[in-house]
Scaffold this active site. Structure first.
Site, PDB file in Angstrom:
ATOM      1  N   GLU A 256       0.869  -1.183   0.000  1.00  0.00           N
ATOM      2  CA  GLU A 256       0.000   0.000   0.000  1.00  0.00           C
ATOM      3  C   GLU A 256       0.888   1.208   0.000  1.00  0.00           C
ATOM      4  OE1 GLU A 256      -4.071  -1.236   2.001  1.00  0.00           O
ATOM      5  OE2 GLU A 256      -3.407   0.816   1.648  1.00  0.00           O
ATOM      6  N   CYS A 295      -3.365   7.834   4.658  1.00  0.00           N
ATOM      7  CA  CYS A 295      -3.224   7.311   3.296  1.00  0.00           C
ATOM      8  C   CYS A 295      -4.485   7.546   2.478  1.00  0.00           C
ATOM      9  CB  CYS A 295      -2.873   5.835   3.348  1.00  0.00           C
ATOM     10  SG  CYS A 295      -3.906   4.892   4.457  1.00  0.00           S
TER      11      CYS A 295
HETATM   12  P1  NAP Z   1       8.978   4.620   3.930  1.00  0.00           P
HETATM   13  O1  NAP Z   1      10.271   5.269   4.102  1.00  0.00           O
HETATM   14  O2  NAP Z   1       8.682   3.943   2.685  1.00  0.00           O
HETATM   15  O3  NAP Z   1       8.796   3.659   5.188  1.00  0.00           O
HETATM   16  C1  NAP Z   1       7.738   2.764   5.322  1.00  0.00           C
HETATM   17  C2  NAP Z   1       8.207   1.570   6.132  1.00  0.00           C
HETATM   18  O4  NAP Z   1       9.238   0.896   5.425  1.00  0.00           O
HETATM   19  C3  NAP Z   1       8.822   1.937   7.465  1.00  0.00           C
HETATM   20  O5  NAP Z   1       8.495   0.938   8.401  1.00  0.00           O
HETATM   21  C4  NAP Z   1      10.297   1.932   7.168  1.00  0.00           C
HETATM   22  O6  NAP Z   1      11.078   1.733   8.311  1.00  0.00           O
HETATM   23  C5  NAP Z   1      10.380   0.753   6.244  1.00  0.00           C
HETATM   24  N1  NAP Z   1      11.558   0.752   5.398  1.00  0.00           N
HETATM   25  C6  NAP Z   1      12.178   1.786   4.807  1.00  0.00           C
HETATM   26  N2  NAP Z   1      13.209   1.340   4.079  1.00  0.00           N
HETATM   27  C7  NAP Z   1      13.261   0.000   4.221  1.00  0.00           C
HETATM   28  C8  NAP Z   1      14.113  -1.018   3.733  1.00  0.00           C
HETATM   29  N3  NAP Z   1      15.099  -0.762   2.935  1.00  0.00           N
HETATM   30  N4  NAP Z   1      13.859  -2.293   4.101  1.00  0.00           N
HETATM   31  C9  NAP Z   1      12.831  -2.594   4.910  1.00  0.00           C
HETATM   32  N5  NAP Z   1      12.005  -1.667   5.404  1.00  0.00           N
HETATM   33  C10 NAP Z   1      12.212  -0.373   5.061  1.00  0.00           C
HETATM   34  O7  NAP Z   1       7.821   5.621   4.114  1.00  0.00           O
HETATM   35  P2  NAP Z   1       7.804   6.870   5.071  1.00  0.00           P
HETATM   36  O8  NAP Z   1       8.599   7.948   4.487  1.00  0.00           O
HETATM   37  O9  NAP Z   1       7.990   6.500   6.476  1.00  0.00           O
HETATM   38  O10 NAP Z   1       6.278   7.125   4.899  1.00  0.00           O
HETATM   39  C11 NAP Z   1       5.854   8.218   4.284  1.00  0.00           C
HETATM   40  C12 NAP Z   1       5.122   7.923   3.011  1.00  0.00           C
HETATM   41  O11 NAP Z   1       4.393   6.683   3.004  1.00  0.00           O
HETATM   42  C13 NAP Z   1       4.081   8.964   2.891  1.00  0.00           C
HETATM   43  O12 NAP Z   1       4.649  10.079   2.265  1.00  0.00           O
HETATM   44  C14 NAP Z   1       2.987   8.302   2.127  1.00  0.00           C
HETATM   45  O13 NAP Z   1       3.136   8.635   0.795  1.00  0.00           O
HETATM   46  C15 NAP Z   1       3.200   6.849   2.303  1.00  0.00           C
HETATM   47  N6  NAP Z   1       2.128   6.201   3.072  1.00  0.00           N
HETATM   48  C16 NAP Z   1       1.204   5.479   2.411  1.00  0.00           C
HETATM   49  C17 NAP Z   1       0.208   4.823   3.108  1.00  0.00           C
HETATM   50  C18 NAP Z   1      -0.799   3.968   2.415  1.00  0.00           C
HETATM   51  O14 NAP Z   1      -1.456   3.160   3.040  1.00  0.00           O
HETATM   52  N7  NAP Z   1      -0.977   4.069   1.140  1.00  0.00           N
HETATM   53  C19 NAP Z   1       0.143   4.930   4.488  1.00  0.00           C
HETATM   54  C20 NAP Z   1       1.092   5.684   5.119  1.00  0.00           C
HETATM   55  C21 NAP Z   1       2.100   6.286   4.404  1.00  0.00           C
HETATM   56  P3  NAP Z   1      11.856   2.941   9.031  1.00  0.00           P
HETATM   57  O15 NAP Z   1      10.823   3.871   9.481  1.00  0.00           O
HETATM   58  O16 NAP Z   1      12.579   2.282  10.124  1.00  0.00           O
HETATM   59  O17 NAP Z   1      12.740   3.524   7.981  1.00  0.00           O
END
Ligand code: NAP
Length: 691
Positions: A256, A295
């Site tokens: 998602e 989201c």
């Molecule tokens: P993200 O960097 O993609 O992180 C999401 C999750 O992935 C976190 O638990 C993060 O852990 C983990 N992660 C990051 N890099 C990883 C890797 N290489 N291997 C394994 N896990 C990894 O997203 P974010 O910046 O926190 O979230 C913001 C964005 O997510 C928002 O801008 C929005 O666009 C999107 N979002 C979408 C939804 C939806 O349901 N569609 C919901 C919420 C957010 P860490 O935090 O430890 O890095």
């Protein structure tokens, strides 16, 4: 700073290496250090499969549901502890309610759904048997079984509780253990909830583990029976989805990601209509709740060109009344973003949108942001930002850039066809909404845009008072969307459970299918005993136990009596001439008479263990019953669902589903259906097991 521990292989542990810090979103003070380096992460996968997985797989769906219900009750009793931690993430009480109690409600909802619909067994027959042969001795059915793997849930920062529980509920129901990897930014709240669950002693060992920090090389140790879910940014999601190990082993991956959800004002709506006010309210609520970090939040506000000025004025007026600041202050309606990095990210995305065809109608700059609360001046607050894009067909950025904060863009359309095209430019969204009072318009819009949405809300004055709103995913409805939204389906009632299970088509004779599914199927052998099945307690009844009744010849008097009793004088039963010209060629018995007469044939009238008849399913009238025909019934115990006892006063019971086949003198089926009865159990539940 406090160290934030992970829970792995049954122990609370902390890593060794470079730590990341979690700051208080409101005050900016550093709170926790997070590090999982050097922890036995890969071993946690084996621990889950060997310990939690084995226990869960042996529990029936009903037992898993009871466990989940007990956990949900425990969390609810301790919710205030979670609200305290939630404040650190910048959430208002309302925001926290959605996350904490919304999450717990999801757990309750799945437990209830399973209690009502799933068997007291570990195998789930998904459909009715599919006949594959003329003689009826070769058939098939699809069954779902637990996979002996582990689900790794990688979650986003915005819903630390709900985001965990909405995935955990279907995972546990499926009989799979889970390892939760919350986003670091709000991991303390997920950890607080996990700790409550572990300390409750209600969760089987190994069914729940937690990683605060990175996941290291865990992907290298995943296998084909495992599942990975991801919620977060498209960038990370795409990277993880294309991991060689996932591709090599065909490991299930659900994603998602960003979603540019739209809210469309119908062409029919004028400012004096209640729908206009509903539209303004819905948009403002979605922009400000969780400070726009949802989201499903509305990002694109699509409005008829002729209404832009009125909508702009109404939105600006309403948004101006939203006080931003310390969520503990009574007057505050919108809290902080989760941290400074997220604020920087939003700032950058807004700057990008401003360079790509948008202008700011309000917000967009931190300069004049008034923050209520002395302690909150260093917090990660961002102003409510309404942008305007005059040419949304020329500037694609507005349909592809998600500023994950209180930010949305207003854009005009000339006619409904254009509104449809703009909605589709989002290239796949979690949610969309249309505010209109025009059914024809709604029909056209929804039929044209449903293909790009996981969930759609049509809001009018009638639905408004009870509407759950544009941005609220519900446990029973699909949550997930195509394309940009990631293509996942995190929720959707029992559909979501199936993502964690294996579906297999089993082919064989009816007797084999009945034995494997522990559910009698037509064509399988039956057990006939002296004692009437209605005289047996739940425990005594065997699947396949059957009664062949006496016969009854249907007379003209039956038709007349039933017509008078029911008031149903339909010509096919009562008018000789009309019936002669009908499909049947002569008068036929009422279908409901056949069903009633069947009950008369199979019921044992005396007081006994059968408590009540509470339903009928899949009724089909196959052949007409004519005057002079003789009917007979076969009643067979198809399946049994043991129900948990709620209180000591409750009579312990289970549900028995009976297959009913009504035949005529030619051995042709005239009616087929199932009935459901509540049947008393001999044994009550032990007091400590009462739910
Ligand atoms: P993200 O960097 O993609 O992180 C999401 C999750 O992935 C976190 O638990 C993060 O852990 C983990 N992660 C990051 N890099 C990883 C890797 N290489 N291997 C394994 N896990 C990894 O997203 P974010 O910046 O926190 O979230 C913001 C964005 O997510 C928002 O801008 C929005 O666009 C999107 N979002 C979408 C939804 C939806 O349901 N569609 C919901 C919420 C957010 P860490 O935090 O430890 O890095």
């Amino acid at each position: 700073m406090q160290q934030l521990y992970s829970y792995l292989s049954g122990r609370w542990v902390y890593g060794q290496g470079q730590a990341r810090a979690i700051h208080h979103a409101v005050t900016g003070e550093p709170l926790y250090q997070v590090c999982s380096d050097g922890l036995a992460l890969a071993a946690s996968l084996d621990y889950a499969r060997e310990t939690g997985g084995k226990t869960l797989a042996q529990m029936t769906f009903q037992q898993r549901a009871q466990m989940m219900k007990a956990v949900a009750k425990h969390l609810l009793a301790h919710k205030e502890e979670l609200y305290e931690v939630s404040y650190q993430t910048g959430a208002t009480r309302n925001d926290s309610w959605v996350d904490i109690e919304g999450g717990i409600a999801t757990l309750f909802s799945y437990a209830g759904l399973a209690g009502r619909e799933l068997p007291d067994d570990t195998l789930w027959p998904e459909d009715e048997p599919i006949p594959l042969s003329k003689q009826g001795q070769f058939a098939a059915r699809h069954v779902l079984t637990s996979r002996p793997g582990v689900a790794l849930h990688i979650n986003a920062f915005n819903f630390p509780c709900w985001g965990m529980l909405e995935k955990l509920a279907p995972t546990w129901l499926a009989g799979m253990p889970a390892i939760i990897k919350p986003a670091t930014a709000t991991a303390q709240l997920t950890q607080a909830m996990v700790k409550l669950m572990i300390d409750s002693g209600l969760v089987p060992k190994g069914a729940l583990q937690l990683i605060c920090g990175g996941i290291g090389d865990m992907f290298e140790h995943l296998d084909y029976q495992d599942a990975v879910t991801f919620t977060g940014s498209t960038q990370t999601g795409q990277k993880l989805r294309s991991h060689p190990r996932l591709l090599e082993k065909s490991i299930a991956f659900t994603m998602e990601a960003d979603s540019l959800n739209c809210c469309v004002l119908g062409e029919d709506v004028t400012p004096d209509m209640p729908e206009f006010a509903l539209f303004i309210k819905e948009v403002c609520r979605e922009m400000t709740s969780k400070a726009g970090q949802k989201c499903t939040a509305i990002r694109r506000i699509i409005v008829p060109a002729a209404r832009i000025a009125e909508v702009q004025q109404a939105l600006l007026q309403r948004l101006a009344g939203v006080q931003i600041g310390d969520p503990q202050l009574e007057q505050v309606r919108m809290g902080a973003l989760v941290n400074q990095e997220q604020r920087d990210d939003v700032q950058q995305k807004v700057a990008f949108l401003l360079q790509n065809g948008c202008e700011a109608l309000c917000g967009a700059s931190l300069d004049k942001l008034a923050i209520a609360g002395e302690r909150a001046q260093e917090g990660a607050f961002y102003p409510i930002t309404l942008l305007y894009c005059a040419e949304p067909f020329s500037h694609k950025a507005v349909h592809g850039t998600e500023a994950f904060g209180p930010v949305a863009t207003l854009m005009p359309y000339q006619n409904t066809q254009q509104a449809i095209e703009l909605a589709l430019l989002g290239q796949g969204s979690l949610a969309g909404s249309l505010i209109t009072a025009d059914e024809a318009l709604a029909t056209r819009f929804i039929r044209a845009t449903a293909c790009a949405h996981g969930r759609m809300l049509v809001l009018d004055r009638h639905a408004a008072a009870e509407s759950t709103g544009h941005g609220s995913p519900l446990p029973l409805l699909v949550h997930g969307g195509p394309g940009r939204a990631g293509g996942g389906e995190e929720l959707g009632g029992l559909r979501a459970v199936k993502h964690y299970m294996q579906r297999t088509a089993i082919q064989g004779s009816p007797a084999m299918l009945a034995a494997i599914g522990r559910e009698w199927v037509r064509g399988a052998t039956v057990i006939e005993e002296q004692v009437h099945p209605f005289r047996k307690y739940f425990e005594q009844l065997q699947i396949g136990e059957s009664l062949l009744t006496a016969r009854r010849t249907v007379t003209e008097a039956d038709l007349v009596n039933f017509a008078c009793l029911s008031g149903d004088h339909f010509y096919a039963h009562m008018d000789k001439i009309g019936a002669a010209e009908s499909l049947f060629g002569e008068r036929v018995a009422h279908g409901y008479f056949v069903v009633s007469a069947a009950a008369g044939l199979f019921v044992d009238p005396g007081v006994g263990p059968v408590i009540a008849n509470y339903g009928m399913e899949n009724l089909r009238f196959i052949e007409p019953v004519k005057i002079g025909d003789t009917i007979q019934v076969r009643l067979t115990c198809k399946k049994k669902i043991r129900k948990p006892q709620k209180t000591t006063e409750d009579r312990p019971h289970g549900v028995v589903v009976w297959d009913v086949q009504v035949f005529n003198q030619h051995q042709q089926a005239v009616a087929l259906y199932s009935i459901l009865t509540l049947v008393a159990r001999q044994e009550g539940d032990l007091p400590e097991r009462l739910t």
